[in-house]
Design a protein around this motif. Sequence first.
Motif, PDB file in Angstrom:
ATOM      1  N   UNK A  54     -10.206   0.988  -8.816  1.00  0.00           N
ATOM      2  CA  UNK A  54      -8.862   0.532  -8.449  1.00  0.00           C
ATOM      3  C   UNK A  54      -8.567   1.054  -7.049  1.00  0.00           C
ATOM      4  N   UNK A  55      -8.290   0.143  -6.137  1.00  0.00           N
ATOM      5  CA  UNK A  55      -8.060   0.522  -4.743  1.00  0.00           C
ATOM      6  C   UNK A  55      -6.610   0.970  -4.560  1.00  0.00           C
ATOM      7  N   UNK A  56      -6.345   2.204  -5.005  1.00  0.00           N
ATOM      8  CA  UNK A  56      -4.994   2.780  -4.891  1.00  0.00           C
ATOM      9  C   UNK A  56      -5.108   4.275  -5.125  1.00  0.00           C
ATOM     10  N   UNK A  57      -4.203   5.058  -4.505  1.00  0.00           N
ATOM     11  CA  UNK A  57      -4.186   6.480  -4.849  1.00  0.00           C
ATOM     12  C   UNK A  57      -3.667   6.652  -6.276  1.00  0.00           C
ATOM     13  N   UNK A  58      -4.361   7.474  -7.052  1.00  0.00           N
ATOM     14  CA  UNK A  58      -3.990   7.599  -8.468  1.00  0.00           C
ATOM     15  C   UNK A  58      -3.959   9.061  -8.879  1.00  0.00           C
ATOM     16  N   UNK A 116       0.789  -1.235   0.000  1.00  0.00           N
ATOM     17  CA  UNK A 116       0.000   0.000   0.000  1.00  0.00           C
ATOM     18  C   UNK A 116       0.817   1.278   0.000  1.00  0.00           C
ATOM     19  N   UNK A 117       2.130   1.160   0.091  1.00  0.00           N
ATOM     20  CA  UNK A 117       2.923   2.397   0.097  1.00  0.00           C
ATOM     21  C   UNK A 117       3.254   2.816  -1.338  1.00  0.00           C
ATOM     22  N   UNK A 118       2.174   2.968  -2.111  1.00  0.00           N
ATOM     23  CA  UNK A 118       2.304   3.149  -3.552  1.00  0.00           C
ATOM     24  C   UNK A 118       1.374   4.265  -4.012  1.00  0.00           C
ATOM     25  N   UNK A 119       1.829   5.092  -4.936  1.00  0.00           N
ATOM     26  CA  UNK A 119       0.888   5.919  -5.697  1.00  0.00           C
ATOM     27  C   UNK A 119       1.061   5.566  -7.168  1.00  0.00           C
ATOM     28  N   UNK A 133     -13.831   4.733  -7.440  1.00  0.00           N
ATOM     29  CA  UNK A 133     -12.751   4.238  -8.279  1.00  0.00           C
ATOM     30  C   UNK A 133     -12.725   2.724  -8.220  1.00  0.00           C
TER      31      UNK A 133
END
Lengths: 407, 315
Positions: free
Chosen positions: B62-66, B39-42, B60
């Motif tokens: 996609x479960x990620x900051x984008x 999870x330490x991802x953008x 969204x």
Amino acid sequence: MPLMSLTGNYAVAHAVRLARVKVISAYPITPQTTIVEKLSAMVENGELDAKMVRVESEHSALATVFGAASAGARAFTATSSHGLLYMHEVVWWAAGSRIPLVMAVVTRAIGPPWNIHVDHQDIFDQRDTGWIIGIAQENQEVLDMTLQAFKLSEDPRVYLPVMVGLDGFILSHTRAPVDVPEQELVDEWLPPRRQPYVISPESNYVMGNIAPDEVHFLMRYSMHEAMEAAKTVIKEIDKEYGEVFGRSYGGLIECHNCDDADYIIVITGSWSGDAKVASDMLRENGYKVGVARIRYIRPWPKEELEELGSRAKGIIVFDRAISMGGYGPLYSDVAGTLYSNGGKTSLVGVIAGLAGVDVGAETFKETITSIIHKIEENGFFFEPQLWLLPKDYSSREKMMEVAKRWL
Amino acid sequence: MVINLRKLPDKKYIMPGNAACPGCPETMGLRYVKMALGDNVVLVIPAGCSSVIQGISPYSGINAPILNIVFAAAASAATGMKAAFEAMGKDDVHVVVWAGDGGTGDIGFQALSGAAERDEDIIYICVDNEAYMNTGIQRSSLTPYGAWTTTTWKGKKEHKKNIPMILISHGVKYVATASVGYPTDFIEKLQRASKIKGFRYIHLLAPCPVGWRFDPALTAKVAQLAVETGLFPLYEYINGEFKLSPIAKRYKDPSKRKPIIEYLKLQGRYRHLLDKPEEIKKIEEYIENTWKLIETLEESFAPGKDRGKKIFDAL
């Protein structure tokens, strides 16, 4: 506060230093280049604690600072002319994302033919993008406007990116005395960065994916509202900056000799100084002429111009850009403003100074005098496109002579 | 490194209701990216199918900051984000570009090349479906020879542009190829890449059922066949060392490869050349040449031999 001898470009660099910008990215282009050179030196010698990203294009320069700003850092870029056009889609993207950012635009003509001299074609091309657009008259104002741009952009009532325009060479490469504020004072005055959202692992926020059409529409409306709010914020900042640093400019426009003026010159950029000199000369000749210098072309100072238009006999607009087949861009906005207020004032749009062709105070004086004569002879005069051609080519015959030589 | 799937995060990264087509390789790939990196991802996503797959905001898929960004700016926007995280003392955030073959090899190539040359500390993943699928199957520079697209009705006349090799030539730290048909290989590569500082590039083959004209149930199979026929070798290039991935090693031997026709006949985009042996021969020659290049690279950049490193050091 130390008085330094600075070019306009160095004044920009000092403002960026004082704002403690964290990420800078830019691509060199004449006449912007010395901004990126100076900032690189400041970063390398430790005067400024920032990341300097030396990208391969202007498109990447703005995308880089936009990415940095989206992740929460105060960021800055600068460009000119073709560089500005090259980054144009990112200009829109940054504003639509409501991410605070500051960019200096050193105004320059657009080719072909290649030309590095000043006109306003490049910056007016960004008029509809949702950026706040200021244009300075001289180097002190360049520094002050750039510094204020960070506070303006990061104000929660605004949250729009800000462009600071300064005229190529006339300001960018000409030294003038500039009062550079003390860092401690700036630190007290400029709050830590604020922005509507941050894209980070913690926020898990997504920005820019498809929205319903209605929401997209409303986002445009909200940007327009933020522009309206920016009018108040610009004036507030101008006033408090005056209290802290001793300089105020009058908000969205700066008026020179306007109070009792029969005729108002509407103009923006460095040549406003020549127009002001002309207005002083004209007053000596008995003509009551004032200059309304537009400091911010976006948001548009509608209210101020309505007020001036309601009491002047005539408004004369000087454009250093042209929408070919239409009007000068300043003229269009002034005409729209005056018409929405009744439209009884005489109105003339002068197109001049394109591609760096010089227009001095004498030329302003002659042009304005002849327009005033027409207004006074006829009682009313309306001319949306008065081309002030370069003086050696001011007749059709002379133009044809030139054309033959080049073809 | 052996990947134990049970030890990977058991989170839902691709949400129901996302706008991907059935059999989409991009949702598969994105899931593996998050499984590998956590999870330490953008994510930075330029225009393409993945801009749409996210679905309609404020939700969204996609479960990620984008950070969505204009087409040509993925690598530069990612550069800026990483610079900001570093400036704010959050050095450990992985900034990951997820871009298509157009966003990588064509319109986005300048920004990619710039970021690679500057050795920006980002992971760039090219999800290669071999055409402009989001606009409706137009050829890209990564479309292979012979493939039908809506701008090459009689088949593309040029071979695929070799982006991983171009990236190796930039002298970056890490370049790998992967296929959605081999998730654990891809996840391993992502995890290895995540431990390296600097510019990292992974080229992920992503067969698109809509654009390649095959049964959406066969995405993984087609992705495997590309490797098994020798058409798409899987390899890693790390700090001057080049090595074939374990899955791909056996296909060095031409006799171990499946006939290319098995790959081609599953895909409607090659239908017009199935009865043209001379066209199929051209694709076979392409495979031969690809492996010649691989052999050269293996030799030049063999682990321990340091020859490749010397080549770059000498430049």
